[in-house]
Scaffold this motif. Sequence first.
Motif, PDB file in Angstrom:
ATOM      1  N   GLY A  51       0.813  -1.213   0.000  1.00  0.00           N
ATOM      2  CA  GLY A  51       0.000   0.000   0.000  1.00  0.00           C
ATOM      3  C   GLY A  51       0.841   1.255   0.000  1.00  0.00           C
ATOM      4  N   ALA A  52       1.927   1.240   0.787  1.00  0.00           N
ATOM      5  CA  ALA A  52       2.810   2.408   0.858  1.00  0.00           C
ATOM      6  C   ALA A  52       3.606   2.599  -0.427  1.00  0.00           C
ATOM      7  N   LYS A  53       3.884   1.492  -1.116  1.00  0.00           N
ATOM      8  CA  LYS A  53       4.697   1.557  -2.334  1.00  0.00           C
ATOM      9  C   LYS A  53       3.900   2.005  -3.537  1.00  0.00           C
ATOM     10  N   LEU A  54       2.605   1.710  -3.567  1.00  0.00           N
ATOM     11  CA  LEU A  54       1.772   1.997  -4.736  1.00  0.00           C
ATOM     12  C   LEU A  54       1.468   3.485  -4.815  1.00  0.00           C
ATOM     13  N   SER A  55       2.090   4.152  -5.749  1.00  0.00           N
ATOM     14  CA  SER A  55       1.870   5.586  -5.941  1.00  0.00           C
ATOM     15  C   SER A  55       0.509   5.804  -6.587  1.00  0.00           C
ATOM     16  N   ARG A  56      -0.309   6.625  -5.957  1.00  0.00           N
ATOM     17  CA  ARG A  56      -1.633   6.893  -6.515  1.00  0.00           C
ATOM     18  C   ARG A  56      -1.546   7.585  -7.869  1.00  0.00           C
ATOM     19  N   SER A  57      -0.547   8.444  -8.018  1.00  0.00           N
ATOM     20  CA  SER A  57      -0.394   9.128  -9.306  1.00  0.00           C
ATOM     21  C   SER A  57      -0.013   8.144 -10.398  1.00  0.00           C
ATOM     22  N   GLY A 189       8.204   7.568  -0.224  1.00  0.00           N
ATOM     23  CA  GLY A 189       9.553   7.798  -0.742  1.00  0.00           C
ATOM     24  C   GLY A 189      10.572   6.888  -0.099  1.00  0.00           C
ATOM     25  N   GLN A 190      10.457   6.694   1.224  1.00  0.00           N
ATOM     26  CA  GLN A 190      11.382   5.810   1.936  1.00  0.00           C
ATOM     27  C   GLN A 190      11.250   4.369   1.429  1.00  0.00           C
ATOM     28  N   VAL A 191      10.004   3.948   1.230  1.00  0.00           N
ATOM     29  CA  VAL A 191       9.773   2.581   0.745  1.00  0.00           C
ATOM     30  C   VAL A 191      10.379   2.395  -0.641  1.00  0.00           C
ATOM     31  N   GLN A 192      10.207   3.399  -1.508  1.00  0.00           N
ATOM     32  CA  GLN A 192      10.763   3.317  -2.861  1.00  0.00           C
ATOM     33  C   GLN A 192      12.285   3.292  -2.837  1.00  0.00           C
ATOM     34  N   ARG A 193      12.887   4.021  -1.883  1.00  0.00           N
ATOM     35  CA  ARG A 193      14.358   4.074  -1.806  1.00  0.00           C
ATOM     36  C   ARG A 193      14.954   2.809  -1.215  1.00  0.00           C
ATOM     37  N   HIS A 194      14.165   2.056  -0.483  1.00  0.00           N
ATOM     38  CA  HIS A 194      14.675   0.831   0.146  1.00  0.00           C
ATOM     39  C   HIS A 194      14.010  -0.391  -0.482  1.00  0.00           C
ATOM     40  N   LYS A 195      14.100  -0.472  -1.802  1.00  0.00           N
ATOM     41  CA  LYS A 195      13.442  -1.557  -2.534  1.00  0.00           C
ATOM     42  C   LYS A 195      14.002  -2.932  -2.155  1.00  0.00           C
ATOM     43  N   THR A 196      15.292  -2.980  -1.803  1.00  0.00           N
ATOM     44  CA  THR A 196      15.891  -4.262  -1.428  1.00  0.00           C
ATOM     45  C   THR A 196      15.250  -4.804  -0.163  1.00  0.00           C
ATOM     46  N   LEU A 197      15.043  -3.919   0.824  1.00  0.00           N
ATOM     47  CA  LEU A 197      14.412  -4.337   2.075  1.00  0.00           C
ATOM     48  C   LEU A 197      12.968  -4.774   1.825  1.00  0.00           C
ATOM     49  N   VAL A 198      12.254  -4.017   0.996  1.00  0.00           N
ATOM     50  CA  VAL A 198      10.873  -4.379   0.662  1.00  0.00           C
ATOM     51  C   VAL A 198      10.838  -5.728  -0.045  1.00  0.00           C
ATOM     52  N   GLY A 199      11.806  -5.938  -0.947  1.00  0.00           N
ATOM     53  CA  GLY A 199      11.880  -7.215  -1.652  1.00  0.00           C
ATOM     54  C   GLY A 199      12.131  -8.381  -0.709  1.00  0.00           C
ATOM     55  N   LEU A 200      12.949  -8.147   0.333  1.00  0.00           N
ATOM     56  CA  LEU A 200      13.214  -9.203   1.313  1.00  0.00           C
ATOM     57  C   LEU A 200      11.948  -9.546   2.094  1.00  0.00           C
ATOM     58  N   VAL A 201      11.171  -8.521   2.463  1.00  0.00           N
ATOM     59  CA  VAL A 201       9.903  -8.769   3.161  1.00  0.00           C
ATOM     60  C   VAL A 201       8.947  -9.514   2.236  1.00  0.00           C
ATOM     61  N   ASP A 202       8.895  -9.075   0.987  1.00  0.00           N
ATOM     62  CA  ASP A 202       8.038  -9.691  -0.024  1.00  0.00           C
ATOM     63  C   ASP A 202       8.338 -11.181  -0.142  1.00  0.00           C
ATOM     64  N   ARG A 203       9.589 -11.485  -0.435  1.00  0.00           N
ATOM     65  CA  ARG A 203       9.978 -12.875  -0.660  1.00  0.00           C
ATOM     66  C   ARG A 203       9.986 -13.677   0.640  1.00  0.00           C
ATOM     67  N   GLY A 204      10.412 -13.033   1.726  1.00  0.00           N
ATOM     68  CA  GLY A 204      10.454 -13.731   3.006  1.00  0.00           C
ATOM     69  C   GLY A 204       9.080 -14.168   3.465  1.00  0.00           C
ATOM     70  N   SER A 205       8.077 -13.300   3.292  1.00  0.00           N
ATOM     71  CA  SER A 205       6.723 -13.660   3.715  1.00  0.00           C
ATOM     72  C   SER A 205       6.183 -14.809   2.876  1.00  0.00           C
ATOM     73  N   ILE A 206       6.481 -14.803   1.584  1.00  0.00           N
ATOM     74  CA  ILE A 206       6.025 -15.888   0.714  1.00  0.00           C
ATOM     75  C   ILE A 206       6.688 -17.209   1.113  1.00  0.00           C
ATOM     76  N   LEU A 207       7.984 -17.171   1.393  1.00  0.00           N
ATOM     77  CA  LEU A 207       8.699 -18.390   1.799  1.00  0.00           C
ATOM     78  C   LEU A 207       8.162 -18.920   3.130  1.00  0.00           C
ATOM     79  N   LEU A 208       7.812 -18.010   4.045  1.00  0.00           N
ATOM     80  CA  LEU A 208       7.218 -18.440   5.319  1.00  0.00           C
ATOM     81  C   LEU A 208       5.887 -19.154   5.089  1.00  0.00           C
ATOM     82  N   VAL A 209       5.045 -18.557   4.233  1.00  0.00           N
ATOM     83  CA  VAL A 209       3.753 -19.174   3.945  1.00  0.00           C
ATOM     84  C   VAL A 209       3.951 -20.540   3.295  1.00  0.00           C
TER      85      VAL A 209
END
Length: 333
Positions: A51-57, A189-209
């Motif tokens: 939600g934080a990453k998805l730019s409304r514009s 902006g912070q979320v967009q600048r830390h894409k690697t961390l977001v990617g780790l959460v993304d992939r980590g949550s999927i691997l946990l599931v």
Amino acid sequence: MSLRRFLPDPFICALLATVLLASKLPCRGEAAQVFDGLTDAAIALLFFLHGAKLSRSAALAGLTNWRLHITVLISTFVLFPLMGFLLRPLLSPLVTPGLYVGVLFLCTLPSTVQSSIAFTSIARGNVSAAVCAASASSLIGILVTPLLVGVLLEAHGQGGMSWHAVESIVMQLLVPFVAGQATQRWIGGQVQRHKTLVGLVDRGSILLVVYTAFSAAVLEGLWRSTPLSVLGGLVVVDAVLLALVLLTTRYGSRALGFSREDEITIVFCGSKKSLASGIPMARVLFAAPTLGTIVLPLMMFHQIQLMACAVLARRYARKAETSSGQKSVDIAS
């Protein structure tokens, strides 16, 4: 070099390793409860960051091309589920009943975001429209996918969706996503600048599931009821569905008079299914013992769609280069 496009990406390898780990060392008892709690927290964090990453514009950009976006949404949320349901008499004998429920679930999922945009760009399609179409699909899927799952499962004789499932979707998926959108102005902006961390959460949550899902499924006898012949049948089912949707979106967009660039966007955004959204949604919608069976068709489909779309995107790109070169020759002459 040409063989690399057919190799599984690193994340697919991580998924396969996680399935192997769950098959050999499934979590059970108190450990399973701890992993369940971690998984719920990771899914909530994942949808908050989405939600934080998805730019409304960005999501609203190109909305004037409404015919394209409606076509993509119809392909994703109407064509796919219809094909999965109508082809059931032909395809379901190739797999187990539980796996075909997973196929029906796969058919209800939203499109991917990153890979749809990437393949559209490679193929020289309408990238701005792809950003809008894929983002809209991902957002709408939070609400539409559970409804479609309920309708298809009831038609499949599996019973509708319970109120508990609706409550779980709202609390685990929708509320975190809305919270992310509400704070997007300050933390986007912070979320967009830390894409690697977001990617780790993304992939980590999927691997946990995947780990918790396959642990429960293995303890219930998943591999005893899923021989290699059934896995081969599942590959055929996934490949048939993808091929039919690719052909329908390609020739359907031409029949509707779309430009070549818009056709490419419709093909790649309308034929994809999101692993990143699908696995967390499956965790919320289905009971733990059945999760491994439910997500297996999606995991296979994900790899098949990446390989097929990589080849297709390069073909589109080569045709664009040939057409551009021919135009240059015509102008020069």
